[in-house]
Design a protein around this motif. Sequence first.
Motif, PDB file in Angstrom:
ATOM      1  N   THR A   1       0.835  -1.193   0.000  1.00 20.86           N
ATOM      2  CA  THR A   1       0.000   0.000   0.000  1.00 20.86           C
ATOM      3  C   THR A   1       0.871   1.244   0.000  1.00 20.86           C
ATOM      4  N   ALA A   2       0.509   2.203  -0.842  1.00 19.00           N
ATOM      5  CA  ALA A   2       1.130   3.526  -0.836  1.00 19.00           C
ATOM      6  C   ALA A   2       0.067   4.504  -0.357  1.00 19.00           C
ATOM      7  N   THR A   3       0.345   5.211   0.728  1.00 22.06           N
ATOM      8  CA  THR A   3      -0.586   6.196   1.277  1.00 22.06           C
ATOM      9  C   THR A   3       0.041   7.575   1.144  1.00 22.06           C
ATOM     10  N   PHE A   4      -0.673   8.484   0.516  1.00 22.01           N
ATOM     11  CA  PHE A   4      -0.161   9.826   0.302  1.00 22.01           C
ATOM     12  C   PHE A   4      -0.299  10.657   1.566  1.00 22.01           C
ATOM     13  N   THR A   5       0.681  11.489   1.861  1.00 25.66           N
ATOM     14  CA  THR A   5       0.610  12.373   3.021  1.00 25.66           C
ATOM     15  C   THR A   5      -0.315  13.554   2.746  1.00 25.66           C
ATOM     16  N   THR A   6      -0.445  13.932   1.479  1.00 22.06           N
ATOM     17  CA  THR A   6      -1.358  14.993   1.069  1.00 22.06           C
ATOM     18  C   THR A   6      -2.288  14.426   0.008  1.00 22.06           C
ATOM     19  N   ALA A   7      -3.570  14.404   0.295  1.00 22.78           N
ATOM     20  CA  ALA A   7      -4.542  13.834  -0.640  1.00 22.78           C
ATOM     21  C   ALA A   7      -4.898  14.834  -1.733  1.00 22.78           C
ATOM     22  N   PHE A   8      -5.300  14.312  -2.889  1.00 21.95           N
ATOM     23  CA  PHE A   8      -5.918  15.168  -3.891  1.00 21.95           C
ATOM     24  C   PHE A   8      -7.287  15.549  -3.321  1.00 21.95           C
ATOM     25  N   PRO A   9      -7.689  16.820  -3.375  1.00 24.93           N
ATOM     26  CA  PRO A   9      -8.906  17.274  -2.693  1.00 24.93           C
ATOM     27  C   PRO A   9     -10.190  16.562  -3.114  1.00 24.93           C
ATOM     28  N   THR A  10     -10.348  16.281  -4.412  1.00 25.47           N
ATOM     29  CA  THR A  10     -11.604  15.706  -4.891  1.00 25.47           C
ATOM     30  C   THR A  10     -11.419  14.340  -5.523  1.00 25.47           C
ATOM     31  N   PHE A  11     -10.481  14.232  -6.452  1.00 26.92           N
ATOM     32  CA  PHE A  11     -10.326  12.987  -7.202  1.00 26.92           C
ATOM     33  C   PHE A  11      -8.866  12.786  -7.580  1.00 26.92           C
TER      34      PHE A  11
ATOM     35  N   GLU B   1      -8.068   7.124  -6.299  1.00 31.75           N
ATOM     36  CA  GLU B   1      -6.786   7.029  -5.603  1.00 31.75           C
ATOM     37  C   GLU B   1      -6.350   8.359  -4.989  1.00 31.75           C
ATOM     38  N   SER B   2      -7.271   9.132  -4.407  1.00 28.43           N
ATOM     39  CA  SER B   2      -6.910  10.447  -3.891  1.00 28.43           C
ATOM     40  C   SER B   2      -6.024  10.390  -2.653  1.00 28.43           C
ATOM     41  N   LEU B   3      -6.059   9.271  -1.907  1.00 30.88           N
ATOM     42  CA  LEU B   3      -5.194   9.111  -0.734  1.00 30.88           C
ATOM     43  C   LEU B   3      -4.122   8.046  -0.912  1.00 30.88           C
ATOM     44  N   GLY B   4      -4.108   7.396  -2.077  1.00 34.06           N
ATOM     45  CA  GLY B   4      -3.130   6.345  -2.317  1.00 34.06           C
ATOM     46  C   GLY B   4      -3.783   5.132  -2.945  1.00 34.06           C
ATOM     47  N   PHE B   5      -3.088   3.995  -2.876  1.00 36.48           N
ATOM     48  CA  PHE B   5      -3.587   2.788  -3.519  1.00 36.48           C
ATOM     49  C   PHE B   5      -2.934   1.559  -2.905  1.00 36.48           C
ATOM     50  N   THR B   6      -3.567   0.401  -3.137  1.00 34.65           N
ATOM     51  CA  THR B   6      -3.020  -0.884  -2.730  1.00 34.65           C
ATOM     52  C   THR B   6      -2.887  -1.752  -3.974  1.00 34.65           C
ATOM     53  N   VAL B   7      -1.714  -2.317  -4.164  1.00 32.33           N
ATOM     54  CA  VAL B   7      -1.440  -3.214  -5.292  1.00 32.33           C
ATOM     55  C   VAL B   7      -1.347  -4.629  -4.748  1.00 32.33           C
ATOM     56  N   SER B   8      -2.047  -5.573  -5.406  1.00 37.95           N
ATOM     57  CA  SER B   8      -1.998  -6.982  -5.007  1.00 37.95           C
ATOM     58  C   SER B   8      -1.637  -7.838  -6.216  1.00 37.95           C
ATOM     59  N   MET B   9      -0.791  -8.849  -5.990  1.00 35.49           N
ATOM     60  CA  MET B   9      -0.436  -9.776  -7.052  1.00 35.49           C
ATOM     61  C   MET B   9       0.327 -10.946  -6.453  1.00 35.49           C
TER      62      MET B   9
END
Length: 85
Positions: free
Chosen positions: A23-33, A62-70
Amino acid sequence: SPVVTGNTNWGTIVPGATATACTATFTTAFPTFGSCVITNDSMSVVNAMTVAGNPGGATGNESLGFTVSMTGLAGDVLHYQCGGY
């Protein structure tokens, strides 16, 4: 644990030696999308890579980040580029 190098807009993730997800979590989110493109240096034709957003604005983005699974993600190198408003 994964090693993330970069920022909200671009970066590299090394998931780790035994990873099947990261998981990558952003410290600053995109406000809307937010929207991200994720590539894998070792993309498999056998194991599908899935990406789930960590929404902070509209649901399912993905405004706060994303999780990659594989399956077989261990030892891979992921690159991401994100943009949003």
